[in-house]
Design a protein around this motif. Sequence first.
Motif, PDB file in Angstrom:
ATOM      1  N   GLN A  27       0.817  -1.209   0.000  1.00 34.08           N
ATOM      2  CA  GLN A  27       0.000   0.000   0.000  1.00 34.08           C
ATOM      3  C   GLN A  27       0.854   1.264   0.000  1.00 34.08           C
ATOM      4  O   GLN A  27       0.363   2.347  -0.325  1.00 34.08           O
ATOM      5  CB  GLN A  27      -0.935   0.001   1.216  1.00 34.08           C
ATOM      6  CG  GLN A  27      -2.097  -0.973   1.090  1.00 34.08           C
ATOM      7  CD  GLN A  27      -2.924  -1.046   2.354  1.00 34.08           C
ATOM      8  OE1 GLN A  27      -2.612  -0.398   3.351  1.00 34.08           O
ATOM      9  NE2 GLN A  27      -3.976  -1.850   2.313  1.00 34.08           N
ATOM     10  N   ALA A  50       1.430   2.176  -3.473  1.00 33.74           N
ATOM     11  CA  ALA A  50       0.087   2.553  -3.910  1.00 33.74           C
ATOM     12  C   ALA A  50      -0.234   3.983  -3.481  1.00 33.74           C
ATOM     13  O   ALA A  50      -0.891   4.737  -4.215  1.00 33.74           O
ATOM     14  CB  ALA A  50      -0.950   1.579  -3.351  1.00 33.74           C
ATOM     15  N   ALA A  55      -1.229   6.804  -6.084  1.00 34.89           N
ATOM     16  CA  ALA A  55      -2.478   7.539  -5.889  1.00 34.89           C
ATOM     17  C   ALA A  55      -2.213   9.035  -5.754  1.00 34.89           C
ATOM     18  O   ALA A  55      -2.994   9.868  -6.242  1.00 34.89           O
ATOM     19  CB  ALA A  55      -3.202   7.013  -4.650  1.00 34.89           C
ATOM     20  N   PRO A 114      -8.157   6.625 -10.159  1.00 28.81           N
ATOM     21  CA  PRO A 114      -7.339   5.414  -9.976  1.00 28.81           C
ATOM     22  C   PRO A 114      -7.420   4.497 -11.186  1.00 28.81           C
ATOM     23  O   PRO A 114      -8.503   4.276 -11.734  1.00 28.81           O
ATOM     24  CB  PRO A 114      -7.954   4.776  -8.726  1.00 28.81           C
ATOM     25  CG  PRO A 114      -8.538   5.918  -7.971  1.00 28.81           C
ATOM     26  CD  PRO A 114      -9.042   6.882  -9.010  1.00 28.81           C
ATOM     27  N   GLU A 119      -2.624   0.809 -12.505  1.00 28.73           N
ATOM     28  CA  GLU A 119      -1.435   0.833 -11.649  1.00 28.73           C
ATOM     29  C   GLU A 119      -1.798   0.527 -10.200  1.00 28.73           C
ATOM     30  O   GLU A 119      -1.079  -0.200  -9.502  1.00 28.73           O
ATOM     31  CB  GLU A 119      -0.767   2.208 -11.722  1.00 28.73           C
ATOM     32  CG  GLU A 119      -0.059   2.507 -13.019  1.00 28.73           C
ATOM     33  CD  GLU A 119       0.640   3.852 -12.971  1.00 28.73           C
ATOM     34  OE1 GLU A 119       1.834   3.900 -12.601  1.00 28.73           O
ATOM     35  OE2 GLU A 119      -0.002   4.858 -13.280  1.00 28.73           O
ATOM     36  N   LEU A 120      -2.908   1.094  -9.749  1.00 25.90           N
ATOM     37  CA  LEU A 120      -3.350   0.858  -8.375  1.00 25.90           C
ATOM     38  C   LEU A 120      -4.057  -0.479  -8.233  1.00 25.90           C
ATOM     39  O   LEU A 120      -3.966  -1.122  -7.185  1.00 25.90           O
ATOM     40  CB  LEU A 120      -4.287   1.985  -7.929  1.00 25.90           C
ATOM     41  CG  LEU A 120      -3.610   3.301  -7.554  1.00 25.90           C
ATOM     42  CD1 LEU A 120      -4.646   4.377  -7.309  1.00 25.90           C
ATOM     43  CD2 LEU A 120      -2.735   3.122  -6.333  1.00 25.90           C
ATOM     44  N   PHE A 153      -9.849  -1.009  -4.345  1.00 23.11           N
ATOM     45  CA  PHE A 153      -9.776  -0.245  -5.584  1.00 23.11           C
ATOM     46  C   PHE A 153     -11.117   0.411  -5.901  1.00 23.11           C
ATOM     47  O   PHE A 153     -11.170   1.582  -6.304  1.00 23.11           O
ATOM     48  CB  PHE A 153      -9.347  -1.159  -6.737  1.00 23.11           C
ATOM     49  CG  PHE A 153      -9.213  -0.453  -8.053  1.00 23.11           C
ATOM     50  CD1 PHE A 153      -8.154   0.414  -8.287  1.00 23.11           C
ATOM     51  CD2 PHE A 153     -10.140  -0.656  -9.069  1.00 23.11           C
ATOM     52  CE1 PHE A 153      -8.027   1.076  -9.499  1.00 23.11           C
ATOM     53  CE2 PHE A 153     -10.021   0.001 -10.282  1.00 23.11           C
ATOM     54  CZ  PHE A 153      -8.959   0.857 -10.501  1.00 23.11           C
ATOM     55  N   ILE A 192      -5.692   5.640   1.471  1.00 20.25           N
ATOM     56  CA  ILE A 192      -4.643   4.619   1.609  1.00 20.25           C
ATOM     57  C   ILE A 192      -3.848   4.854   2.889  1.00 20.25           C
ATOM     58  O   ILE A 192      -3.492   3.897   3.605  1.00 20.25           O
ATOM     59  CB  ILE A 192      -3.728   4.632   0.371  1.00 20.25           C
ATOM     60  CG1 ILE A 192      -4.526   4.242  -0.877  1.00 20.25           C
ATOM     61  CG2 ILE A 192      -2.545   3.688   0.563  1.00 20.25           C
ATOM     62  CD1 ILE A 192      -3.734   4.297  -2.159  1.00 20.25           C
ATOM     63  N   GLN A 237       8.043   1.142  -6.518  1.00 22.24           N
ATOM     64  CA  GLN A 237       7.382  -0.160  -6.554  1.00 22.24           C
ATOM     65  C   GLN A 237       8.405  -1.286  -6.658  1.00 22.24           C
ATOM     66  O   GLN A 237       8.277  -2.331  -5.998  1.00 22.24           O
ATOM     67  CB  GLN A 237       6.396  -0.214  -7.727  1.00 22.24           C
ATOM     68  CG  GLN A 237       5.494  -1.435  -7.729  1.00 22.24           C
ATOM     69  CD  GLN A 237       4.417  -1.337  -8.796  1.00 22.24           C
ATOM     70  OE1 GLN A 237       4.245  -0.304  -9.431  1.00 22.24           O
ATOM     71  NE2 GLN A 237       3.700  -2.425  -8.985  1.00 22.24           N
TER      72      GLN A 237
END
Length: 335
Positions: free
Chosen positions: A142, A145, A149, A159, A162-163, A172, A185, A305
């Motif tokens: 997260q 994420a 975001a 969103p 990717e999310l 989501f 998040i 990521q």
Amino acid sequence: MARPIEIVQGNEPVPNQTIKRSIRRYESEQDWFKLLFRVRGSVIPAVMPRVLLCAAFALGILLLYSRGWPVASPILGSLVPSLVLGLLLVFRTNTSYERFWEGRKLWGSVVNLTRNLARQLWVAIETPQPGDYEAKMAAVRQLPAFAIAMKLHLRSELPNAELANLLTADQFAKLRQMNNPPLEIAFWIADYLQTQQTRGTLNTHQLTHCLETLDDLVDALGGCERILKTPMPVAYSIHLKQLLMLYCLALPFQMVDSVGWATPFLVGLISFAVFGIEEIGIEIENPFGHDPNDLPLDTICHTMQQNIEDLISLVPGAGRSQSARVEESPTKAGL
């Protein structure tokens, strides 16, 4: 041991380092010329219509002058003093660059805070029960994420996939209904931390430190929102544009008597310079978009990521387990 290869030039050997420096210098010169003629990422497409307008106007003044019209008026040089215009352009560009650089520093802090918090979660939180490991993995994911975001939020985009790859389907769907997805998040991460402290898998000191790091992430989000929602005052932008146009349109009257047929070219060149400086300030004023001169947020988020996935591939406590085995070995050997 083999000696470095040397090349003899005249009577003196040329070391490898000298050759490498020469190659780097040559490549640097090649890059310089590539950038000189590069259109993508420059302000040429944006300012060219204005430049052509000023050049065409200068050509019209030149034709009138060639037919005997008394259009030459050097006194118009004092209409918009060059010094005043230069100071306004410098202030405009510096202000925009300050916003650009502040945005870059905020995103740099997001990268560092994400790495630190992910490491703390992955190492500190124990997973004694079935499903705890998967829950911790989901919580750590997260964090990138949150960054993605945040990027989409600053670009006023919903969103996307990717999310979807980092969250559950329910999460989501929930994000697509929120006005500020990164805050949601952050709430999920804080709720997970509080739950772990209640269960005893995270002590109070660790919880406090993790929540402080999460607060810093939200502060970085707020800083970026401040940049986004505080544009340059409209009155200042309007006044600068008016002065630029007056300055460029007054140039032919000042130059036609002295430079003659070179007037359209020189007016176009000067117009390109001043309009280009203004356009650079406009492009970097909001550094969170998709323009070539904006911050590479897609690359930054992708790097975060990848860092998190590398972290997840590590096994917490592996070093402690190995130390325990080493301590047990002499005892068993004595038995």
